[in-house]
Write an enzyme that holds these catalytic residues in place. Structure first.
Site, PDB file in Angstrom:
ATOM      1  N   LYS A 114      24.683  38.520  41.570  1.00 49.81           N
ATOM      2  CA  LYS A 114      24.603  38.078  42.665  1.00 49.81           C
ATOM      3  C   LYS A 114      24.530  36.288  42.461  1.00 49.81           C
ATOM      4  O   LYS A 114      24.945  35.584  43.269  1.00 49.81           O
ATOM      5  CB  LYS A 114      23.155  38.367  43.445  1.00 49.81           C
ATOM      6  CG  LYS A 114      23.123  39.508  44.259  1.00 49.81           C
ATOM      7  CD  LYS A 114      24.131  39.831  45.299  1.00 49.81           C
ATOM      8  CE  LYS A 114      23.889  41.045  45.989  1.00 49.81           C
ATOM      9  NZ  LYS A 114      24.934  41.213  47.004  1.00 49.81           N
ATOM     10  N   ASP A 125      37.034  52.556  48.171  1.00 48.45           N
ATOM     11  CA  ASP A 125      36.058  52.079  46.892  1.00 48.45           C
ATOM     12  C   ASP A 125      36.254  50.840  46.677  1.00 48.45           C
ATOM     13  O   ASP A 125      37.463  50.498  46.098  1.00 48.45           O
ATOM     14  CB  ASP A 125      36.109  53.202  46.082  1.00 48.45           C
ATOM     15  CG  ASP A 125      35.092  52.908  44.790  1.00 48.45           C
ATOM     16  OD1 ASP A 125      34.664  51.687  44.978  1.00 48.45           O
ATOM     17  OD2 ASP A 125      35.167  53.631  43.879  1.00 48.45           O
ATOM     18  N   THR A 171      16.243  47.268  56.108  1.00 48.52           N
ATOM     19  CA  THR A 171      17.447  47.961  56.113  1.00 48.52           C
ATOM     20  C   THR A 171      17.133  49.551  55.607  1.00 48.52           C
ATOM     21  O   THR A 171      16.096  49.824  55.025  1.00 48.52           O
ATOM     22  CB  THR A 171      18.503  47.519  55.355  1.00 48.52           C
ATOM     23  OG1 THR A 171      18.256  47.414  54.009  1.00 48.52           O
ATOM     24  CG2 THR A 171      18.869  46.141  55.911  1.00 48.52           C
ATOM     25  N   ASP A 225      34.568  51.392  54.191  1.00 50.31           N
ATOM     26  CA  ASP A 225      33.354  51.900  53.679  1.00 50.31           C
ATOM     27  C   ASP A 225      33.877  52.980  52.694  1.00 50.31           C
ATOM     28  O   ASP A 225      34.846  53.756  52.810  1.00 50.31           O
ATOM     29  CB  ASP A 225      32.422  52.586  54.797  1.00 50.31           C
ATOM     30  CG  ASP A 225      31.261  52.647  54.276  1.00 50.31           C
ATOM     31  OD1 ASP A 225      30.250  51.776  54.727  1.00 50.31           O
ATOM     32  OD2 ASP A 225      30.793  53.560  53.392  1.00 50.31           O
ATOM     33  N   TYR A 279      21.403  42.843  38.517  1.00 50.32           N
ATOM     34  CA  TYR A 279      21.444  42.338  40.169  1.00 50.32           C
ATOM     35  C   TYR A 279      21.392  40.890  40.127  1.00 50.32           C
ATOM     36  O   TYR A 279      22.356  40.186  40.712  1.00 50.32           O
ATOM     37  CB  TYR A 279      20.465  42.911  40.747  1.00 50.32           C
ATOM     38  CG  TYR A 279      20.618  42.935  42.495  1.00 50.32           C
ATOM     39  CD1 TYR A 279      21.595  43.263  42.951  1.00 50.32           C
ATOM     40  CD2 TYR A 279      19.525  42.447  42.939  1.00 50.32           C
ATOM     41  CE1 TYR A 279      21.929  43.229  44.449  1.00 50.32           C
ATOM     42  CE2 TYR A 279      19.523  42.078  44.471  1.00 50.32           C
ATOM     43  CZ  TYR A 279      20.550  42.730  45.146  1.00 50.32           C
ATOM     44  OH  TYR A 279      20.910  42.243  46.469  1.00 50.32           O
TER      45      TYR A 279
HETATM   46  N1  LIG Z   1      18.450  44.758  52.370  1.00 46.78           N
HETATM   47  C1  LIG Z   1      17.822  43.690  51.577  1.00 46.78           C
HETATM   48  O1  LIG Z   1      16.713  43.456  51.795  1.00 46.78           O
HETATM   49  C2  LIG Z   1      18.584  42.916  50.889  1.00 46.78           C
HETATM   50  C3  LIG Z   1      18.008  41.650  50.444  1.00 46.78           C
HETATM   51  C4  LIG Z   1      18.964  40.692  49.809  1.00 46.78           C
HETATM   52  C5  LIG Z   1      20.468  41.241  49.940  1.00 46.78           C
HETATM   53  N2  LIG Z   1      20.881  42.197  50.519  1.00 46.78           N
HETATM   54  C6  LIG Z   1      22.402  42.399  50.558  1.00 46.78           C
HETATM   55  O2  LIG Z   1      22.976  42.622  51.393  1.00 46.78           O
HETATM   56  C7  LIG Z   1      23.911  43.518  51.439  1.00 46.78           C
HETATM   57  C8  LIG Z   1      23.920  44.581  52.259  1.00 46.78           C
HETATM   58  O3  LIG Z   1      22.907  45.604  52.023  1.00 46.78           O
HETATM   59  P1  LIG Z   1      22.608  46.850  52.836  1.00 46.78           P
HETATM   60  O4  LIG Z   1      21.360  47.407  52.047  1.00 46.78           O
HETATM   61  O5  LIG Z   1      22.305  46.337  54.213  1.00 46.78           O
HETATM   62  O6  LIG Z   1      23.763  47.665  52.697  1.00 46.78           O
HETATM   63  P2  LIG Z   1      24.535  48.031  53.933  1.00 46.78           P
HETATM   64  O7  LIG Z   1      23.871  49.189  54.816  1.00 46.78           O
HETATM   65  O8  LIG Z   1      25.192  47.108  54.691  1.00 46.78           O
HETATM   66  O9  LIG Z   1      25.794  48.859  53.192  1.00 46.78           O
HETATM   67  C9  LIG Z   1      25.826  49.832  52.590  1.00 46.78           C
HETATM   68  C10 LIG Z   1      27.157  50.569  53.038  1.00 46.78           C
HETATM   69  O10 LIG Z   1      28.017  50.320  51.682  1.00 46.78           O
HETATM   70  C11 LIG Z   1      28.786  51.511  51.392  1.00 46.78           C
HETATM   71  N3  LIG Z   1      29.333  51.345  49.966  1.00 46.78           N
HETATM   72  C12 LIG Z   1      28.659  51.640  48.936  1.00 46.78           C
HETATM   73  N4  LIG Z   1      29.464  51.682  47.883  1.00 46.78           N
HETATM   74  C13 LIG Z   1      30.663  51.363  48.355  1.00 46.78           C
HETATM   75  C14 LIG Z   1      32.006  51.045  47.684  1.00 46.78           C
HETATM   76  N5  LIG Z   1      32.100  50.831  46.490  1.00 46.78           N
HETATM   77  N6  LIG Z   1      33.132  50.609  48.478  1.00 46.78           N
HETATM   78  C15 LIG Z   1      32.878  50.523  49.957  1.00 46.78           C
HETATM   79  N7  LIG Z   1      31.786  50.828  50.355  1.00 46.78           N
HETATM   80  C16 LIG Z   1      30.677  51.083  49.622  1.00 46.78           C
HETATM   81  C17 LIG Z   1      27.910  52.571  51.523  1.00 46.78           C
HETATM   82  O11 LIG Z   1      28.652  53.844  51.877  1.00 46.78           O
HETATM   83  C18 LIG Z   1      27.027  52.319  52.987  1.00 46.78           C
HETATM   84  O12 LIG Z   1      27.563  52.693  54.039  1.00 46.78           O
HETATM   85  C19 LIG Z   1      24.070  43.718  49.958  1.00 46.78           C
HETATM   86  O13 LIG Z   1      25.010  43.038  49.346  1.00 46.78           O
HETATM   87  C20 LIG Z   1      22.777  43.509  49.566  1.00 46.78           C
HETATM   88  O14 LIG Z   1      22.818  43.246  47.995  1.00 46.78           O
HETATM   89  C21 LIG Z   1      19.961  42.826  51.092  1.00 46.78           C
END
Ligand SMILES: NC(=O)c1ccc[n+]([C@@H]2O[C@H](COP(=O)([O-])OP(=O)(O)OC[C@H]3O[C@@H](n4cnc5c(N)ncnc54)[C@H](O)[C@@H]3O)[C@@H](O)[C@H]2O)c1
Length: 284
Positions: free
Chosen positions: A168, A73, A199, A47, A164
């Site tokens: 994707k 990162d 989330t 992270d 996006y």
């Molecule tokens: N939540 C939804 O409804 C949804 C829908 C479709 C797709 N997704 C996809 O699911 C995945 C997870 O989404 P989420 O919202 O649950 O996020 P998540 O909570 O799983 O991830 C967030 C984490 O990523 C870390 N992060 C951000 N930038 C970073 C970087 N450059 N390097 C390393 N770490 C980094 C942040 O610090 C945070 O802790 C994403 O790929 C998202 O596009 C989510």
């Protein structure tokens, strides 16, 4: 402690974005990490903000699991290369890579700044490329491995999120390309496509919309099942694709969306948002 079945017993798994932003519930990266640990994997929690991954580590250890935290990162090649070195240093091999990290971003072509386009591509596409570039050679050396990439409904349905959507869709295309390139060398590459998942990030973003409570309710009911999804729904699908139970599966996109992809698309959600805004304007 939950009972362990051991579907990924002894495997070493890297999860990107393994922390969770402050808010209610779990992000998918955190849930995926905990679910893999419950099934016997040792975790490399990656992270940008290590304190977030430390929280995931604490939960895993409280249940008797094992994990290390790597600050990175993932948009930077040096950090991704270092992530792999740290994983090898700690555990000597890498069996599973979950490219969870990604961030939705609104915007149509005519209103998007170039720098925002680049940022969305860096976060959603470049990270997947770089993490695969440095991890897959290790898997090829072992002649085994499973990569799971997180796509989105936006990859296949328009949502007025041009960068996006394109990024994707790129993740899915890259998945298919890598599945072909490495399938005969023992590495499987698949995608999970989350539907509307509750989330912390999604909840925080939705709060910024007018009439967001109705928006949340409509979003939860979009799929055929009419029930809300959470990060654990995604985590269980990822565990399955990472496990030997999926040994005959590669190059797929698995929707975990309550059937939404088959019925409505993101334009439906955008339309609801627009009609709520119109209604509110009329009431004002
Ligand atoms: N939540 C939804 O409804 C949804 C829908 C479709 C797709 N997704 C996809 O699911 C995945 C997870 O989404 P989420 O919202 O649950 O996020 P998540 O909570 O799983 O991830 C967030 C984490 O990523 C870390 N992060 C951000 N930038 C970073 C970087 N450059 N390097 C390393 N770490 C980094 C942040 O610090 C945070 O802790 C994403 O790929 C998202 O596009 C989510």
């Amino acid at each position: 402690m939950r009972e362990r079945v051991g579907r990924v017993e002894g495997k070493i798994a890297i999860v990107t974005g393994a922390g969770s932003v402050p808010g209610v519930g779990y992000g998918t990266g955190k849930a995926i990490s905990i679910a893999l640990a419950r099934e016997g994997a040792k975790l490399v929690l990656v992270d940008l903000f290590p304190e977030r991954a430390e929280e995931t580590k604490a939960e895993i250890e409280a249940e008797g699991g094992e994990a290390i935290v790597v600050q990175a990162d993932c948009t930077k090649w040096r950090d991704c290369s270092n992530m792999v070195l740290e994983a090898l240093d700690a555990y000597g091999r890498i069996d599973i890579l979950v490219n969870n990290l990604g961030l939705a971003s609104p915007g149509v072509a005519t209103e998007m700044y170039e720098r925002d386009w680049d940022r969305v591509f860096d976060i959603n596409l470049r990270t997947v490329f770089l993490c695969c570039k440095y991890t897959i050679p290790v898997m090829l050396g072992q002649q085994s491995g499973a990569v799971i990439n997180l796509s989105s409904m936006s990859a296949q349905r328009p949502g007025r999120t041009i960068a996006y959507t394109a990024a994707k869709a790129g993740v899915e295309a890259m998945t298919f390309d890598m599945a072909l390139a490495y399938g005969r060398k023992g590495v499987r590459v698949n995608c999970v496509l989350p539907g509307n998942i509750t989330t912390p990030i999604a909840t925080n973003v939705l709060k910024s919309f007018p009439g967001h409570e109705r928006m949340v309710k409509m979003r939860e009911k979009c799929g055929m099942l009419g029930i809300p999804g959470d990060a654990w729904d995604i985590a269980h699908a990822v565990v399955y694709l990472a496990s030997e139970e999926a040994r005959f599966i590669t190059g797929i996109t698995l929707p975990v969306d309550a059937g939404m992809l088959r019925t409505t698309g993101m334009s439906f959600v955008a339309d609801i948002r627009e009609s709520i805004e119109e209604e509110m304007n009329e009431e004002a």
